[in-house]
Design a protein around this motif. Structure first.
Motif, mmCIF file in Angstrom:
data_model
loop_
_atom_site.group_PDB
_atom_site.id
_atom_site.type_symbol
_atom_site.label_atom_id
_atom_site.label_comp_id
_atom_site.label_asym_id
_atom_site.label_seq_id
_atom_site.Cartn_x
_atom_site.Cartn_y
_atom_site.Cartn_z
ATOM 1 N N THR A 26 1.747 6.210 -15.925
ATOM 2 C CA THR A 26 1.589 5.912 -14.512
ATOM 3 C C THR A 26 2.257 7.013 -13.704
ATOM 4 O O THR A 26 2.588 8.072 -14.242
ATOM 5 C CB THR A 26 2.160 4.507 -14.165
ATOM 6 O OG1 THR A 26 1.784 4.174 -12.827
ATOM 7 C CG2 THR A 26 3.662 4.437 -14.344
ATOM 8 N N HIS A 27 2.474 6.760 -12.431
ATOM 9 C CA HIS A 27 3.128 7.729 -11.560
ATOM 10 C C HIS A 27 4.357 7.112 -10.909
ATOM 11 O O HIS A 27 4.372 5.916 -10.611
ATOM 12 C CB HIS A 27 2.159 8.228 -10.474
ATOM 13 C CG HIS A 27 1.003 8.959 -11.048
ATOM 14 N ND1 HIS A 27 -0.245 8.402 -11.131
ATOM 15 C CD2 HIS A 27 0.905 10.184 -11.605
ATOM 16 C CE1 HIS A 27 -1.069 9.266 -11.703
ATOM 17 N NE2 HIS A 27 -0.394 10.350 -12.000
ATOM 18 N N GLU A 28 5.340 7.933 -10.666
ATOM 19 C CA GLU A 28 6.598 7.492 -10.066
ATOM 20 C C GLU A 28 6.395 6.791 -8.720
ATOM 21 O O GLU A 28 7.159 5.898 -8.342
ATOM 22 C CB GLU A 28 7.506 8.712 -9.902
ATOM 23 C CG GLU A 28 8.876 8.426 -9.342
ATOM 24 C CD GLU A 28 9.676 9.704 -9.209
ATOM 25 O OE1 GLU A 28 10.625 9.876 -9.998
ATOM 26 O OE2 GLU A 28 9.345 10.523 -8.319
ATOM 27 N N SER A 29 5.355 7.159 -8.012
ATOM 28 C CA SER A 29 5.100 6.571 -6.692
ATOM 29 C C SER A 29 4.741 5.086 -6.767
ATOM 30 O O SER A 29 4.812 4.383 -5.763
ATOM 31 C CB SER A 29 3.984 7.336 -5.975
ATOM 32 O OG SER A 29 2.791 7.275 -6.723
ATOM 33 N N HIS A 30 4.407 4.604 -7.934
ATOM 34 C CA HIS A 30 4.062 3.190 -8.101
ATOM 35 C C HIS A 30 5.333 2.387 -8.388
ATOM 36 O O HIS A 30 5.551 1.867 -9.473
ATOM 37 C CB HIS A 30 3.040 3.012 -9.227
ATOM 38 C CG HIS A 30 1.794 3.768 -8.980
ATOM 39 N ND1 HIS A 30 1.142 4.456 -9.956
ATOM 40 C CD2 HIS A 30 1.077 3.968 -7.842
ATOM 41 C CE1 HIS A 30 0.077 5.039 -9.452
ATOM 42 N NE2 HIS A 30 0.021 4.761 -8.160
ATOM 43 N N VAL A 31 6.162 2.283 -7.377
ATOM 44 C CA VAL A 31 7.497 1.689 -7.506
ATOM 45 C C VAL A 31 7.426 0.225 -7.928
ATOM 46 O O VAL A 31 8.151 -0.215 -8.823
ATOM 47 C CB VAL A 31 8.290 1.856 -6.190
ATOM 48 C CG1 VAL A 31 9.637 1.175 -6.259
ATOM 49 C CG2 VAL A 31 8.452 3.344 -5.871
ATOM 50 N N ALA A 32 6.574 -0.555 -7.297
ATOM 51 C CA ALA A 32 6.474 -1.982 -7.639
ATOM 52 C C ALA A 32 6.019 -2.165 -9.082
ATOM 53 O O ALA A 32 6.544 -3.028 -9.802
ATOM 54 C CB ALA A 32 5.533 -2.699 -6.686
ATOM 55 N N ALA A 33 5.075 -1.353 -9.517
ATOM 56 C CA ALA A 33 4.627 -1.442 -10.910
ATOM 57 C C ALA A 33 5.771 -1.088 -11.854
ATOM 58 O O ALA A 33 5.971 -1.760 -12.872
ATOM 59 C CB ALA A 33 3.438 -0.520 -11.143
ATOM 60 N N GLY A 34 6.532 -0.057 -11.522
ATOM 61 C CA GLY A 34 7.681 0.309 -12.342
ATOM 62 C C GLY A 34 8.685 -0.824 -12.463
ATOM 63 O O GLY A 34 9.247 -1.069 -13.540
#
Length: 161
Positions: free
Chosen positions: A121-129
């Motif tokens: 994924t990408h770091e910008s997907h904070v909620a997913a992280g």
């Protein structure tokens, strides 16, 4: 999860929706170019044409009868599943739908005999992280990259099943 249903992916009717929603949301929210939609199209096409139902599966989430998300489990190796095309529509976020999709996918992977699961994924997907971390995934590495016409930080997560 009142009004939420998680059902099997149907390639003949769901594939175009998965591609269109990924392309539209990532273009709007991340600034991704058309190459992202092309990648999603290839993943969906490969899955629809050649997946092994014993160890690979896809699901569509519906909220009040309307498609609201997707998730796929595919084979990375004999022991490692890969989570792909996980998306929840913005209006369905915070409803438990993402947790339900993730639990369904991970349950399938366990039942199929996988020992672990990985995802990109990408770091910008904070909620997913945050969801991945709460579920027990570990962030294995973050790598700056240029993808889909923008600078991103790619993340690679993994969990033992």
């Amino acid at each position: 999860m009142t009004g939420n249903v998680i059902r099997d992916f149907r390639g003949d009717t769901d594939g175009d929706w998965v591609v269109a929603r990924h392309a539209a949301l990532y273009a709007r929210d991340e600034g991704f170019d058309a190459s992202f939609g092309e990648l999603v199209r290839q993943i969906v096409t490969d899955f629809t044409n050649a997946h092994d139902p014993a160890c690979e599966h896809g699901w569509i989430a519906e909220r009040e009868g309307t498609r609201a998300g997707s998730i796929f489990c595919v084979r990375q190796t004999a022991d490692l599943a890969k989570l792909r095309l996980f998306l929840v529509e913005p209006e369905a976020r915070g409803t438990g739908l993402a947790q339900g999709l993730l639990a369904t996918c991970m349950g399938f992977a366990r039942d199929a005999g996988y020992k672990g699961m990985t995802l990109w994924t990408h770091e910008s997907h904070v909620a997913a992280g945050r969801l991945y971390a709460r579920t027990g995934f570990t962030l294995e590495r973050s790598v700056p990259a240029r993808s889909f016409g923008v600078d991103v930080v790619e993340q690679h997560w993994q969990i033992a099943l």
